[in-house]
Scaffold this motif. Structure first.
Motif, PDB file in Angstrom:
ATOM      1  N   SER A  64       0.812  -1.219   0.000  1.00  0.00           N
ATOM      2  CA  SER A  64       0.000   0.000   0.000  1.00  0.00           C
ATOM      3  C   SER A  64       0.846   1.270   0.000  1.00  0.00           C
ATOM      4  O   SER A  64       0.327   2.360  -0.158  1.00  0.00           O
ATOM      5  N   GLY A  65       2.153   1.129   0.192  1.00  0.00           N
ATOM      6  CA  GLY A  65       3.045   2.282   0.249  1.00  0.00           C
ATOM      7  C   GLY A  65       3.377   2.707   1.664  1.00  0.00           C
ATOM      8  O   GLY A  65       4.267   3.519   1.876  1.00  0.00           O
ATOM      9  N   GLU A  66       2.669   2.156   2.644  1.00  0.00           N
ATOM     10  CA  GLU A  66       2.920   2.487   4.050  1.00  0.00           C
ATOM     11  C   GLU A  66       4.242   1.870   4.499  1.00  0.00           C
ATOM     12  O   GLU A  66       4.525   0.707   4.221  1.00  0.00           O
ATOM     13  N   GLN A  67       5.064   2.676   5.194  1.00  0.00           N
ATOM     14  CA  GLN A  67       6.328   2.167   5.724  1.00  0.00           C
ATOM     15  C   GLN A  67       6.146   1.745   7.166  1.00  0.00           C
ATOM     16  O   GLN A  67       5.475   2.427   7.932  1.00  0.00           O
ATOM     17  N   LYS A  68       6.733   0.609   7.523  1.00  0.00           N
ATOM     18  CA  LYS A  68       6.658   0.090   8.882  1.00  0.00           C
ATOM     19  C   LYS A  68       8.066  -0.230   9.355  1.00  0.00           C
ATOM     20  O   LYS A  68       8.948  -0.518   8.559  1.00  0.00           O
ATOM     21  N   SER A  69       8.243  -0.196  10.667  1.00  0.00           N
ATOM     22  CA  SER A  69       9.520  -0.555  11.278  1.00  0.00           C
ATOM     23  C   SER A  69       9.253  -1.435  12.478  1.00  0.00           C
ATOM     24  O   SER A  69       8.278  -1.242  13.191  1.00  0.00           O
ATOM     25  N   GLU A  70      10.139  -2.407  12.686  1.00  0.00           N
ATOM     26  CA  GLU A  70      10.038  -3.273  13.851  1.00  0.00           C
ATOM     27  C   GLU A  70      11.418  -3.484  14.430  1.00  0.00           C
ATOM     28  O   GLU A  70      12.411  -3.547  13.710  1.00  0.00           O
ATOM     29  N   GLN A  71      11.456  -3.603  15.749  1.00  0.00           N
ATOM     30  CA  GLN A  71      12.708  -3.841  16.436  1.00  0.00           C
ATOM     31  C   GLN A  71      12.900  -5.342  16.629  1.00  0.00           C
ATOM     32  O   GLN A  71      12.019  -6.030  17.121  1.00  0.00           O
ATOM     33  N   LEU A  72      14.055  -5.845  16.203  1.00  0.00           N
ATOM     34  CA  LEU A  72      14.395  -7.264  16.322  1.00  0.00           C
ATOM     35  C   LEU A  72      15.732  -7.391  17.028  1.00  0.00           C
ATOM     36  O   LEU A  72      16.514  -6.440  17.071  1.00  0.00           O
ATOM     37  N   LEU A  73      16.012  -8.568  17.562  1.00  0.00           N
ATOM     38  CA  LEU A  73      17.334  -8.805  18.109  1.00  0.00           C
ATOM     39  C   LEU A  73      18.358  -8.660  16.994  1.00  0.00           C
ATOM     40  O   LEU A  73      18.106  -9.028  15.847  1.00  0.00           O
ATOM     41  N   PHE A  74      19.514  -8.129  17.326  1.00  0.00           N
ATOM     42  CA  PHE A  74      20.553  -7.871  16.334  1.00  0.00           C
ATOM     43  C   PHE A  74      21.016  -9.172  15.696  1.00  0.00           C
ATOM     44  O   PHE A  74      21.293 -10.153  16.380  1.00  0.00           O
ATOM     45  N   ASP A  75      21.080  -9.179  14.384  1.00  0.00           N
ATOM     46  CA  ASP A  75      21.577 -10.311  13.617  1.00  0.00           C
ATOM     47  C   ASP A  75      22.719  -9.788  12.747  1.00  0.00           C
ATOM     48  O   ASP A  75      22.496  -9.033  11.799  1.00  0.00           O
ATOM     49  N   GLU A  76      23.927 -10.188  13.083  1.00  0.00           N
ATOM     50  CA  GLU A  76      25.113  -9.643  12.418  1.00  0.00           C
ATOM     51  C   GLU A  76      25.130  -9.941  10.919  1.00  0.00           C
ATOM     52  O   GLU A  76      25.460  -9.071  10.104  1.00  0.00           O
ATOM     53  N   VAL A  77      24.749 -11.151  10.517  1.00  0.00           N
ATOM     54  CA  VAL A  77      24.750 -11.521   9.097  1.00  0.00           C
ATOM     55  C   VAL A  77      23.756 -10.659   8.321  1.00  0.00           C
ATOM     56  O   VAL A  77      24.076 -10.112   7.262  1.00  0.00           O
ATOM     57  N   PHE A  78      22.546 -10.518   8.856  1.00  0.00           N
ATOM     58  CA  PHE A  78      21.520  -9.711   8.197  1.00  0.00           C
ATOM     59  C   PHE A  78      21.950  -8.247   8.115  1.00  0.00           C
ATOM     60  O   PHE A  78      21.844  -7.614   7.065  1.00  0.00           O
ATOM     61  N   TYR A  79      22.457  -7.703   9.220  1.00  0.00           N
ATOM     62  CA  TYR A  79      22.887  -6.306   9.279  1.00  0.00           C
ATOM     63  C   TYR A  79      23.973  -6.020   8.241  1.00  0.00           C
ATOM     64  O   TYR A  79      23.884  -5.065   7.473  1.00  0.00           O
ATOM     65  N   HIS A  80      24.996  -6.865   8.205  1.00  0.00           N
ATOM     66  CA  HIS A  80      26.109  -6.636   7.280  1.00  0.00           C
ATOM     67  C   HIS A  80      25.704  -6.904   5.836  1.00  0.00           C
ATOM     68  O   HIS A  80      26.182  -6.225   4.924  1.00  0.00           O
ATOM     69  N   ALA A  81      24.817  -7.864   5.606  1.00  0.00           N
ATOM     70  CA  ALA A  81      24.327  -8.109   4.243  1.00  0.00           C
ATOM     71  C   ALA A  81      23.612  -6.872   3.713  1.00  0.00           C
ATOM     72  O   ALA A  81      23.832  -6.451   2.573  1.00  0.00           O
ATOM     73  N   PHE A  82      22.767  -6.258   4.541  1.00  0.00           N
ATOM     74  CA  PHE A  82      22.051  -5.059   4.107  1.00  0.00           C
ATOM     75  C   PHE A  82      23.025  -3.916   3.814  1.00  0.00           C
ATOM     76  O   PHE A  82      22.917  -3.240   2.796  1.00  0.00           O
ATOM     77  N   HIS A  83      23.988  -3.721   4.696  1.00  0.00           N
ATOM     78  CA  HIS A  83      24.934  -2.615   4.524  1.00  0.00           C
ATOM     79  C   HIS A  83      25.980  -2.889   3.449  1.00  0.00           C
ATOM     80  O   HIS A  83      26.674  -1.961   3.026  1.00  0.00           O
ATOM     81  N   ASP A  84      26.067  -4.125   2.978  1.00  0.00           N
ATOM     82  CA  ASP A  84      26.900  -4.457   1.818  1.00  0.00           C
ATOM     83  C   ASP A  84      26.085  -4.380   0.533  1.00  0.00           C
ATOM     84  O   ASP A  84      26.516  -4.867  -0.505  1.00  0.00           O
TER      85      ASP A  84
END
Length: 86
Positions: free
Chosen positions: A45-65
């Motif tokens: 629908s175009g609505e942006q959502k955010s959720e807080q999750l426990l830190f996942d190093e692989v996911f975090y670095h994959a996104f920033h790469d």
């Protein structure tokens, strides 16, 4: 539960942002020292959502790469997330 076996339980959205955060307001002393990440995604629908999750190093670095990252979302929120497969 695995990513592929549970795709039918939710909708898959591409991640827009992942920010590392520490939430000092958590009451549970067993996890208050854990790092968290704020994951943002956009619904169809175009609505942006955010959720807080426990830190996942692989996911975090994959996104920033600049690798494509996805979240699987149902009525309860994010069920699963995956750094590189939809």
């Amino acid at each position: 539960m695995t990513w592929f076996n549970n795709k039918e339980h939710g909708k898959v959205y591409e991640v827009l942002a992942v920010v590392k955060a520490a939430d000092k307001r958590m009451i549970n002393p067993l996890i208050c020292h854990e790092s968290h990440m704020l994951v943002s995604y956009q619904l169809a629908s175009g609505e942006q959502k955010s959720e807080q999750l426990l830190f996942d190093e692989v996911f975090y670095h994959a996104f920033h790469d600049h690798q494509p990252c996805y979240v699987m979302v149902d009525d309860s929120g994010i069920r699963h997330y995956h750094p590189c497969q939809k």
